[in-house]
Design a protein around this motif. Structure first.
Motif, PDB file in Angstrom:
ATOM      1  N   ILE A 427       0.838  -1.206   0.000  1.00 13.63           N
ATOM      2  CA  ILE A 427       0.000   0.000   0.000  1.00 13.63           C
ATOM      3  C   ILE A 427       0.868   1.249   0.000  1.00 13.63           C
ATOM      4  O   ILE A 427       0.606   2.216  -0.732  1.00 13.63           O
ATOM      5  CB  ILE A 427      -0.947  -0.017   1.217  1.00 13.63           C
ATOM      6  N   SER A 428       1.927   1.223   0.810  1.00 13.83           N
ATOM      7  CA  SER A 428       2.834   2.376   0.869  1.00 13.83           C
ATOM      8  C   SER A 428       3.481   2.629  -0.484  1.00 13.83           C
ATOM      9  O   SER A 428       3.568   3.779  -0.943  1.00 13.83           O
ATOM     10  CB  SER A 428       3.895   2.140   1.935  1.00 13.83           C
ATOM     11  N   ASN A 429       3.926   1.570  -1.145  1.00 10.05           N
ATOM     12  CA  ASN A 429       4.577   1.737  -2.446  1.00 10.05           C
ATOM     13  C   ASN A 429       3.621   2.325  -3.476  1.00 10.05           C
ATOM     14  O   ASN A 429       3.990   3.238  -4.230  1.00 10.05           O
ATOM     15  CB  ASN A 429       5.115   0.386  -2.932  1.00 10.05           C
ATOM     16  N   GLU A 430       2.401   1.807  -3.526  1.00 10.79           N
ATOM     17  CA  GLU A 430       1.442   2.277  -4.523  1.00 10.79           C
ATOM     18  C   GLU A 430       1.080   3.744  -4.285  1.00 10.79           C
ATOM     19  O   GLU A 430       0.987   4.532  -5.233  1.00 10.79           O
ATOM     20  CB  GLU A 430       0.178   1.411  -4.486  1.00 10.79           C
ATOM     21  N   LEU A 431       0.881   4.121  -3.042  1.00 10.88           N
ATOM     22  CA  LEU A 431       0.515   5.511  -2.747  1.00 10.88           C
ATOM     23  C   LEU A 431       1.686   6.450  -2.996  1.00 10.88           C
ATOM     24  O   LEU A 431       1.499   7.568  -3.494  1.00 10.88           O
ATOM     25  CB  LEU A 431       0.036   5.633  -1.299  1.00 10.88           C
ATOM     26  N   THR A 432       2.882   6.019  -2.657  1.00  9.78           N
ATOM     27  CA  THR A 432       4.057   6.875  -2.856  1.00  9.78           C
ATOM     28  C   THR A 432       4.310   7.114  -4.334  1.00  9.78           C
ATOM     29  O   THR A 432       4.616   8.240  -4.755  1.00  9.78           O
ATOM     30  CB  THR A 432       5.290   6.237  -2.205  1.00  9.78           C
ATOM     31  N   VAL A 433       4.180   6.062  -5.140  1.00  4.63           N
ATOM     32  CA  VAL A 433       4.390   6.206  -6.579  1.00  4.63           C
ATOM     33  C   VAL A 433       3.359   7.148  -7.182  1.00  4.63           C
ATOM     34  O   VAL A 433       3.672   7.949  -8.078  1.00  4.63           O
ATOM     35  CB  VAL A 433       4.333   4.821  -7.261  1.00  4.63           C
ATOM     36  N   ALA A 434       2.125   7.091  -6.687  1.00  5.38           N
ATOM     37  CA  ALA A 434       1.054   7.920  -7.248  1.00  5.38           C
ATOM     38  C   ALA A 434       0.983   9.306  -6.631  1.00  5.38           C
ATOM     39  O   ALA A 434       0.174  10.137  -7.069  1.00  5.38           O
ATOM     40  CB  ALA A 434      -0.291   7.222  -7.071  1.00  5.38           C
ATOM     41  N   SER A 435       1.791   9.595  -5.629  1.00  7.28           N
ATOM     42  CA  SER A 435       1.652  10.856  -4.886  1.00  7.28           C
ATOM     43  C   SER A 435       2.047  12.086  -5.700  1.00  7.28           C
ATOM     44  O   SER A 435       1.784  13.208  -5.279  1.00  7.28           O
ATOM     45  CB  SER A 435       2.498  10.798  -3.613  1.00  7.28           C
ATOM     46  N   SER A 436       2.670  11.880  -6.845  1.00 10.27           N
ATOM     47  CA  SER A 436       3.069  13.038  -7.653  1.00 10.27           C
ATOM     48  C   SER A 436       1.883  13.721  -8.322  1.00 10.27           C
ATOM     49  O   SER A 436       2.013  14.838  -8.814  1.00 10.27           O
ATOM     50  CB  SER A 436       4.067  12.593  -8.733  1.00 10.27           C
ATOM     51  N   ASP A 437       0.731  13.056  -8.334  1.00  6.78           N
ATOM     52  CA  ASP A 437      -0.452  13.637  -8.969  1.00  6.78           C
ATOM     53  C   ASP A 437      -1.648  13.404  -8.054  1.00  6.78           C
ATOM     54  O   ASP A 437      -1.932  12.273  -7.637  1.00  6.78           O
ATOM     55  CB  ASP A 437      -0.706  12.989 -10.336  1.00  6.78           C
TER      56      ASP A 437
END
Length: 764
Positions: A427-437
């Motif tokens: 969950i952390s990885n997916e949210l961090t990757v998407a946090s740029s938008d």
């Protein structure tokens, strides 16, 4: 019929005989008048012929002179045009020799030559015949040079060159055509560049060459797998970056062209060039270009993905990277907005000194208002929407994978700690990757919500949430151990995900609301397991305390022992076992502490309530209860380390103890009444001093002590006092019906307490 007509004529002649005679006389007079008129007409015709002979010759001369004058005027006009054409031809030759600096003047001369040749036929004039071909060639040369100047000006961002070429086009009346052609040429070039950059064949060859060069002379000749090698992916993203550069370059050229069109004016008519385009319906220059450019990007990305599965997988799997390129492009495009742009509060539109100043054009680019800017950004994002949907599907699968691993088929155990760690890390990885938008992170947050829902659903399949499955008579059974494990896993998952969500960069809490909402569901489910244990514990505690009514509380003071009552021993053992075996395994210590504190309060309240209902109660029993009160404080220690922290229930317990050794009058005069101690509790206790004729409220109602306790839980203090008052009034009626003149001694005290309770309620 003929006979009838003849008769009718006869009758008419006979009846109007005199009138017919008078009319015959009038006809003779009329003939005379006609002859006179005829004579006068002949005289008039003779006069007209005489006048015609006098004016015919002058009229003919006037017509001839007028024709001559018209022909002279035509010749003069032709001569003037001829002279002007010859002059312009001479000037044009000189201007063409001046090169680029004289292009505007040459175009103006050509425009005037076009005007002079309109509406007249100059063919057949020998002095001009040889020059028309040269003028046509000169016109083509001027247009060619201007088009080249415009292209160079756009490439070098030279507004002076762009303005000069636009002025030439305006003079030659081809502004609309050439602006449209330039925009279309830019789009064609962009499409060709994008197609070349995303061509799978050239991409594979370039990445293979790069990979071969990077291996150098290692001695191995194995070919890289297309789509999996780092060189191939590096080449793909390098080309995508180049595509964004090309798109920005094309956009900057069109914006520069638009800005010059909106600012420059014709040197003769002072009309702004953009207004000329508006007349032909080309006021949406930048909007139309942007729509077509984003469509080209979308079309080429889709085509390349359809042609190459490697490109498709790369763009879907690394969609956030593609989105970062798109966002970086949009950020650069926003910089093309004029620096002095402002938003009008009343309309929400953006005005610039270029487009909205007095006397200039009112056409606007798509960056000049918040609404059109948002639409343009949406168009850019829509060009990669296909990859977004695929990425979100893959992201959801990645999130669900560790959950499926945590619950293997046939397993009856809660997930292990390492399984929960894997879920939280994913969950952390997916949210961090998407946090740029922000848009993407909200969509990924919905996937996380679905993931948590899936985890909760699998947990519920392992547990039976019905209350009948909770037993605390002994150690937790196998099913309860599973429930405890599930509750602990939900607590650990809630805590881990909450920490992850709070640490996602560049994201506000409201953008993660879906996750927070689902975490609340997880928390409620986890707390529900604890709540069921607490609920069953409360019922069992009351059942144990209710057993005090089965003990013997009669006897003299000499029979009081030093040991506590049997129900107290049972209560202490039960509380210690529940705290150790059923509550301590739960990891949510904060919630457990809150629940255990509430349990402690409930134990003290129920203890005092059932003590107040004991009958008969004599000196021995009262002293034994006083000793039990001290033991109750120690019995709740496993639930609450310090009984004094319980607040009002603890103060009530301490205040009630002196009443056990006090008399009725002392009880009625106690200062703790109404503040620390409820009137209803003391009134229930005073029934233990009353004779059998003064029955307790639950006895009158036909209830057991347990029924009465539950009734008290569901009613207010005022309703409780009303029930006590009705019980005492029932005693008074019964005593009077039996002829008693005196009531029980405790009756007066109870009546005074009811009055004081009523006064206290009224004052409140």
């Amino acid at each position: 019929t003929v006979v009838y007509c003849g008769v009718s004529v006869y009758l008419q002649v006979v009846s109007h005989h005199e009138d017919l005679l008078s009319q015959a006389t009038g006809i003779e007079k009329l003939e005379g008048v006609l002859m006179m008129v005829q004579t006068r007409i002949e005289s008039l015709q003779t006069g007209v012929q005489r006048i015609r002979g006098k004016i015919a010759e002058p009229h003919g001369k006037i017509i001839a002179r007028t024709t001559q004058l018209s022909r002279l005027q035509t010749v003069c006009e032709l001569l003037r045009r001829l002279i002007r054409v010859l002059s312009l031809r001479k000037r044009l030759r000189a201007q063409l020799q001046g090169g680029v600096r004289e292009l505007t003047k040459a175009a103006q001369s050509l425009s005037e030559l076009d005007y002079l040749s309109q509406g007249v036929d100059l063919s057949g004039i020998e002095i001009l015949e040889s020059d028309w071909a040269w003028v046509s060639q000169a016109r083509n040369n001027v247009i060619t040079q201007s088009e080249a100047m415009l292209a160079q000006g756009l490439d070098s961002q030279n507004t002076s060159s762009i303005g000069t070429s636009l002025q030439v086009f305006h003079h030659l009346n081809i502004l609309q055509r050439n602006v449209q052609a330039m925009v279309q040429s830019t789009l064609d070039t962009l499409q060709q560049d994008v197609r070349t950059s995303l061509d799978p064949a050239t991409l594979t060859s370039s990445s293979t060459a790069f990979d071969s060069a990077s291996r150098g002379s290692s001695g191995r000749s194995s070919l890289p797998s297309v789509g999996s090698s780092a060189a191939w992916r590096a080449a793909l993203w390098t080309r995508l970056d180049r595509v964004m550069d090309k798109l920005y370059q094309a956009c900057s050229q069109v914006f520069l062209l638009y800005k010059v069109l909106a600012k420059r004016r014709d040197s003769v008519s002072h009309v702004c060039f953009i207004q000329e385009l508006q007349k032909s319906g080309q006021c949406q220059l930048t909007q139309d270009f942007w729509s077509k450019a984003t469509h080209i990007l979308q079309q080429q990305l889709s085509a390349s993905s359809a042609e190459s599965s490697s490109i498709k997988q790369a763009l879907e799997g690394e969609y956030p990277k593609l989105l970062r390129l798109i966002k970086a492009l949009w950020t650069r495009v926003l910089q093309l907005r004029p620096g002095d742009a402002t938003i009008q509060p009343s309309t929400g539109t953006m005005t610039t000194s270029t487009a909205m100043s007095s006397g200039q054009a009112t056409a606007a680019s798509f960056l000049d208002s918040e609404e059109t800017s948002a639409q343009a950004e949406k168009q850019l994002r829509n060009s990669i929407n296909y990859f977004e949907a695929a990425y979100l599907s893959c992201s959801l699968l990645h999130l669900l994978d560790p959950i499926n691993i945590s619950f293997p088929p046939g397993s009856k155990q809660a997930p292990a700690t390492q399984d929960l760690t894997s879920i939280v890390k994913t969950i952390s990885n997916e949210l961090t990757v998407a946090s740029s938008d922000l848009t993407l992170v909200r969509l990924v947050a919905r996937n996380v919500q679905k993931t948590l829902q899936g985890y909760l659903g699998k947990c519920q399949q392992l547990t039976n949430t019905s209350q009948e499955t909770v037993q605390i008579a002994g150690p937790p059974d196998r099913h309860q151990l599973v429930c405890i494990g599930i509750a602990n896993s939900l607590y650990a998952l809630h805590r881990g995900v909450e920490e992850v969500v709070g640490n996602v960069p560049n994201v506000q809490p409201q953008q993660m609301q879906e996750i927070y909402d689902e975490l609340q569901v997880l928390r409620a489910t986890e707390e529900g397991f604890i709540g069921k244990v607490v609920s069953v514990t409360k019922d069992t505690v009351e059942a144990i305390l209710n057993s005090m009514h089965e003990e013997d509380w009669s006897g003299s003071l000499s029979g009081v022992g030093a040991q506590c009552s049997g129900y107290i021993s049972e209560l202490k053992n039960f509380i210690a076992r529940v705290a150790d075996e059923h509550m301590n395994p739960f990891e949510n210590k904060t919630f457990c502490r809150i629940q255990l504190t509430g349990l402690s309060v409930r134990v003290l309240e129920l203890f005092l309530r059932h003590v107040s209902l004991i009958r008969p109660l004599e000196e021995k029993g009262r002293m034994q209860l006083a000793a039990d009160i001290a033991q109750v404080e120690f019995s709740v220690a496993p639930f609450c380390s310090r009984a004094a922290d319980l607040g009002r229930p603890y103060r009530l317990l301490r205040a009630f103890r002196p009443l056990l050794v006090a008399g009725v009058d002392e009880i009625g005069a106690s200062t703790a009444l109404g503040d620390t101690m409820p009137y209803s509790l003391v009134l229930d206790y005073l029934f233990s001093y009353a004779p059998p004729e003064l029955r307790s409220p639950h006895t009158v109602a036909g209830w057991t002590q347990l029924d009465y306790s539950r009734w008290i839980d569901s009613h207010t203090e005022a309703e409780h006092l009303d029930l006590l008052r009705a019980t005492i009034e029932n005693y008074v009626k019964s005593a009077r019906s039996r002829g008693l003149r005196q009531f029980a001694p405790v009756y007066t005290t109870m009546l005074n307490l009811l009055t004081a309770a009523s006064d206290s309620t009224s004052a409140t």
